[in-house]
Design a protein around this motif. Structure first.
Motif, mmCIF file in Angstrom:
data_model
loop_
_atom_site.group_PDB
_atom_site.id
_atom_site.type_symbol
_atom_site.label_atom_id
_atom_site.label_comp_id
_atom_site.label_asym_id
_atom_site.label_seq_id
_atom_site.Cartn_x
_atom_site.Cartn_y
_atom_site.Cartn_z
ATOM 1 N N ASP A 136 2.853 -52.906 66.812
ATOM 2 C CA ASP A 136 2.889 -51.453 66.718
ATOM 3 C C ASP A 136 2.500 -51.002 65.309
ATOM 4 O OD1 ASP A 136 3.660 -51.166 69.318
ATOM 5 O OD2 ASP A 136 5.796 -50.951 68.881
ATOM 6 N N TYR A 137 1.601 -50.048 65.243
ATOM 7 C CA TYR A 137 1.116 -49.548 63.966
ATOM 8 C C TYR A 137 1.418 -48.064 63.808
ATOM 9 C CZ TYR A 137 -1.562 -53.557 62.267
ATOM 10 O OH TYR A 137 -1.921 -54.779 61.768
ATOM 11 N N ALA A 138 1.620 -47.679 62.553
ATOM 12 C CA ALA A 138 1.691 -46.270 62.176
ATOM 13 C C ALA A 138 0.598 -46.021 61.152
ATOM 14 C CB ALA A 138 3.061 -45.932 61.590
ATOM 15 N N PHE A 153 7.335 -51.254 61.433
ATOM 16 C CA PHE A 153 6.013 -50.788 61.818
ATOM 17 C C PHE A 153 4.990 -51.451 60.900
ATOM 18 C CE2 PHE A 153 8.257 -47.308 63.854
ATOM 19 C CZ PHE A 153 7.416 -46.922 64.893
ATOM 20 N N ASN A 154 3.903 -51.971 61.465
ATOM 21 C CA ASN A 154 2.748 -52.298 60.651
ATOM 22 C C ASN A 154 2.067 -50.982 60.277
ATOM 23 O OD1 ASN A 154 2.967 -55.187 60.764
ATOM 24 N ND2 ASN A 154 2.311 -55.042 62.905
ATOM 25 N N LEU A 155 1.284 -51.015 59.210
ATOM 26 C CA LEU A 155 0.810 -49.755 58.649
ATOM 27 C C LEU A 155 -0.698 -49.741 58.426
ATOM 28 C CD1 LEU A 155 3.598 -49.420 55.945
ATOM 29 C CD2 LEU A 155 3.393 -47.994 57.991
ATOM 30 N N ILE A 156 -1.259 -48.544 58.562
ATOM 31 C CA ILE A 156 -2.622 -48.263 58.121
ATOM 32 C C ILE A 156 -2.499 -47.143 57.095
ATOM 33 C CG2 ILE A 156 -4.947 -47.544 58.786
ATOM 34 C CD1 ILE A 156 -4.084 -48.333 61.706
ATOM 35 N N LEU A 157 -2.843 -47.426 55.863
ATOM 36 C CA LEU A 157 -2.740 -46.441 54.792
ATOM 37 C C LEU A 157 -4.136 -45.935 54.435
ATOM 38 C CD1 LEU A 157 -0.168 -48.137 52.371
ATOM 39 C CD2 LEU A 157 0.276 -46.690 54.372
ATOM 40 N N ILE A 158 -4.252 -44.622 54.311
ATOM 41 C CA ILE A 158 -5.532 -44.005 53.974
ATOM 42 C C ILE A 158 -5.358 -43.198 52.696
ATOM 43 C CG2 ILE A 158 -7.363 -42.447 54.727
ATOM 44 C CD1 ILE A 158 -6.527 -43.027 57.595
ATOM 45 N N ALA A 159 -6.264 -43.408 51.744
ATOM 46 C CA ALA A 159 -6.261 -42.636 50.503
ATOM 47 C C ALA A 159 -7.628 -42.800 49.838
ATOM 48 C CB ALA A 159 -5.146 -43.096 49.568
ATOM 49 N N ASN A 172 -8.470 -52.733 68.187
ATOM 50 C CA ASN A 172 -7.403 -52.747 69.201
ATOM 51 C C ASN A 172 -6.034 -52.416 68.606
ATOM 52 O OD1 ASN A 172 -9.136 -53.538 71.374
ATOM 53 N ND2 ASN A 172 -9.094 -55.624 70.563
ATOM 54 N N ILE A 173 -6.026 -51.422 67.742
ATOM 55 C CA ILE A 173 -4.785 -51.016 67.083
ATOM 56 C C ILE A 173 -3.837 -50.371 68.094
ATOM 57 C CG2 ILE A 173 -3.770 -49.436 65.384
ATOM 58 C CD1 ILE A 173 -5.179 -51.716 64.039
ATOM 59 N N ARG A 174 -2.608 -50.869 68.149
ATOM 60 C CA ARG A 174 -1.574 -50.252 68.989
ATOM 61 C C ARG A 174 -0.911 -49.131 68.169
ATOM 62 N NH1 ARG A 174 1.027 -51.873 73.259
ATOM 63 N NH2 ARG A 174 3.036 -51.394 72.263
ATOM 64 N N LEU A 175 -1.539 -47.983 68.180
ATOM 65 C CA LEU A 175 -1.076 -46.873 67.350
ATOM 66 C C LEU A 175 0.082 -46.151 68.022
ATOM 67 C CD1 LEU A 175 -1.713 -45.409 64.681
ATOM 68 C CD2 LEU A 175 -3.093 -43.806 66.013
ATOM 69 N N LYS A 176 1.231 -46.166 67.345
ATOM 70 C CA LYS A 176 2.436 -45.515 67.876
ATOM 71 C C LYS A 176 2.792 -44.234 67.116
ATOM 72 C CE LYS A 176 5.090 -47.137 70.479
ATOM 73 N NZ LYS A 176 5.274 -46.973 71.946
ATOM 74 N N MET A 177 2.314 -44.122 65.878
ATOM 75 C CA MET A 177 2.649 -42.932 65.104
ATOM 76 C C MET A 177 1.503 -42.552 64.175
ATOM 77 S SD MET A 177 5.826 -42.066 62.468
ATOM 78 C CE MET A 177 7.087 -42.442 63.689
ATOM 79 N N LEU A 178 1.207 -41.258 64.131
ATOM 80 C CA LEU A 178 0.237 -40.696 63.204
ATOM 81 C C LEU A 178 0.973 -39.782 62.236
ATOM 82 C CD1 LEU A 178 -2.559 -39.825 62.134
ATOM 83 C CD2 LEU A 178 -2.637 -38.142 64.003
ATOM 84 N N CYS A 179 0.796 -40.027 60.942
ATOM 85 C CA CYS A 179 1.438 -39.207 59.907
ATOM 86 C C CYS A 179 0.368 -38.531 59.068
ATOM 87 C CB CYS A 179 2.331 -40.066 59.017
ATOM 88 S SG CYS A 179 3.600 -40.985 59.907
ATOM 89 N N ASN A 180 0.221 -37.226 59.242
ATOM 90 C CA ASN A 180 -0.748 -36.452 58.481
ATOM 91 C C ASN A 180 -0.077 -35.921 57.216
ATOM 92 O OD1 ASN A 180 -3.156 -36.438 60.240
ATOM 93 N ND2 ASN A 180 -1.805 -35.404 61.688
ATOM 94 N N GLU A 218 -1.789 -41.662 73.226
ATOM 95 C CA GLU A 218 -1.412 -41.536 74.634
ATOM 96 C C GLU A 218 -1.407 -42.906 75.325
ATOM 97 O OE1 GLU A 218 -2.437 -38.704 78.487
ATOM 98 O OE2 GLU A 218 -3.696 -38.632 76.701
ATOM 99 N N LYS A 219 -2.338 -43.747 74.944
ATOM 100 C CA LYS A 219 -2.415 -45.089 75.518
ATOM 101 C C LYS A 219 -1.159 -45.898 75.184
ATOM 102 C CE LYS A 219 -5.232 -49.305 75.245
ATOM 103 N NZ LYS A 219 -6.436 -49.918 74.603
ATOM 104 N N ASN A 220 -0.593 -45.663 74.006
ATOM 105 C CA ASN A 220 0.556 -46.437 73.539
ATOM 106 C C ASN A 220 1.861 -45.647 73.566
ATOM 107 O OD1 ASN A 220 -0.971 -48.873 72.739
ATOM 108 N ND2 ASN A 220 -1.897 -47.507 71.245
#
Length: 303
Positions: free
Chosen positions: A48-50, A72-78, A123-131, A172-174
Motif C-alpha cells: 500500500d502506497y501513499a 505506508f510505503n511512500l511516493i514523495l514529490i517535490a 502497478n502502485i497500490r495507491l491508497k492515499m493521495l495527499c495534496n 478507486e481500484k484500491n
C-alpha cells in the motif's frame, strides 16, 4: 469580544505562511527531469502506497512521517532533489518503509498526467493521495507581478484538482482509499494582506467539501487539513515569542504534530481537520462572524 477576535486575526495574519516556498518567482522545472528511485526487492503491487505532493519538508514531511509510522510505503514529490533524498533516507531508516521519489514541479499542466502514468506503469497500490504542495508568503495581490500570482493559483488550486482527477482511477481500484487536501485557516475568510493566498485556500476547502459528497458512494474518503501557524523554521518560532508571547506559542502546532493529527483524522474519515484547541476556537469565531466584519478586522489589524 471584538478585541479578542482582533488579536486572533492579527496573529493569524501576521505570522509568515509556513510550509510554503520562500520565493514566489520560481524557475520553471522541466517535466522531462522526472526521476525516481527503482525499488530494490520490493513487490510494489502487493504494498500500500501513499503519495504526498510536497512531502520533502514542513507539513508535507510531517504527514509522510505519520504515514510511515503506519507502514505506508511512500511516493514523495517535490522540486528539490536534495530535500527529497534526505527525507527518503530518514523515513526508510526510521520506519523500514519504501520511499519513491519524483522530482517535479507540480505547477506544470502535464505533471499530473505524468505522475498518473508512472504510478500505473509501476502497478502502485495507491491508497492515499495527499495534496500538500502550496505557495504563500508575506507578499500577495498588489505586491506581486502577475506571473507570480498565476503560479500561486496553479500550484495551490490547479495541481490539487489535477492530481486528484488523474489519480482517482487508482484510488478507486484500491478502495477503501483516502484523499487529504491541505488548505489553511486563511481559507476561512478573506484576508486583504493575503488576498490570493486566502482565496486559493478557500477554493481548496470548498473543493474538498464538494468532492467528499461526489465520492461518497465510491468508498473514497476526502478530508481537508486547515492548520493555523506551524513552526517550520526557527525564525517563525523567534517571531512568535517576541511578538505574541504565551498566546502565540500556545496557538502554534509543530509540523510533526500537524502531520499526525492530519493522518489520524483522514483515516477516521473526518472532513475538516484543524490542529490545536486554540486554532479550533479561532476558526469558530472566524466562521460565524459576518464576512464584512472579518475582512474589516483583518484590514484594521494590518493598517
Amino acid at each position: 469580544m471584538k478585541t479578542i477576535i482582533l488579536f486572533i486575526l492579527l496573529f493569524l495574519t501576521a505570522l509568515p505562511v509556513s510550509a510554503q516556498k520562500d520565493e514566489l518567482r520560481l524557475p520553471q522545472a522541466n517535466i522531462d527531469s522526472m526521476s525516481y528511485v527503482k525499488p530494490s526487492n520490493v513487490s510494489i503491487e502487493h504494498s500500500d502506497y501513499a503519495l504526498v505532493a510536497g512531502g520533502s519538508k514542513g507539513i508535507g514531511y510531517g504527514i509522510a512521517e505519520a504515514l510511515a509510522k503506519r507502514k505506508f510505503n511512500l511516493i514523495l514529490i517535490a522540486r528539490h532533489q536534495d530535500a527529497l533524498d534526505k527525507a527518503k533516507e530518514r523515513l526508510e531508516k526510521d520506519y523500514q518503509v519504501h520511499v519513491e521519489l519524483l522530482k517535479l514541479d507540480l505547477e506544470h499542466e502535464s505533471t499530473a498526467d505524468s505522475i498518473a502514468r508512472w504510478c500505473t506503469s509501476k502497478n502502485i497500490r495507491l491508497k492515499m493521495l495527499c495534496n500538500v504542495a502550496g505557495l504563500g508568503g508575506p507578499k500577495d495581490y498588489l505586491s506581486l507581478p502577475l506571473d507570480s500570482l498565476r503560479y500561486m493559483v496553479r500550484l495551490n488550486v490547479e495541481s490539487c484538482m489535477a492530481l486528484t482527477l488523474t489519480l482517482l482511477p487508482l484510488l478507486e481500484k484500491n478502495k477503501p482509499s483516502y484523499i487529504l487536501n491541505v488548505a489553511s485557516m486563511a481559507g476561512l475568510a478573506p484576508i486583504p494582506t493575503k488576498n490570493m493566498y486566502s482565496a486559493t485556500k478557500s477554493a481548496v476547502i470548498f473543493f474538498s467539501y464538494a468532492l467528499r459528497q461526489q465520492l461518497r458512494k465510491k468508498d473514497i474518503s476526502v478530508s481537508c487539513l486547515s492548520p493555523g501557524p506551524v513552526f517550520t523554521k526557527p525564525e517563525i518560532v523567534q517571531y512568535t515569542k517576541e511578538q505574541l508571547g504565551w498566546f502565540g506559542m500556545k496557538m502554534a502546532v509543530p509540523p510533526e504534530r500537524v502531520g499526525e493529527i492530519a493522518v489520524r483524522g483522514t483515516l477516521r474519515g473526518k472532513m475538516m481537520i484543524i490542529p490545536g484547541t486554540l486554532a479550533k476556537i479561532s476558526s469558530f469565531f472566524i466562521r460565524i462572524l459576518p464576512r464584512r466584519w472579518v475582512v474589516s478586522l483583518y484590514g484594521t489589524a494590518n493598517d
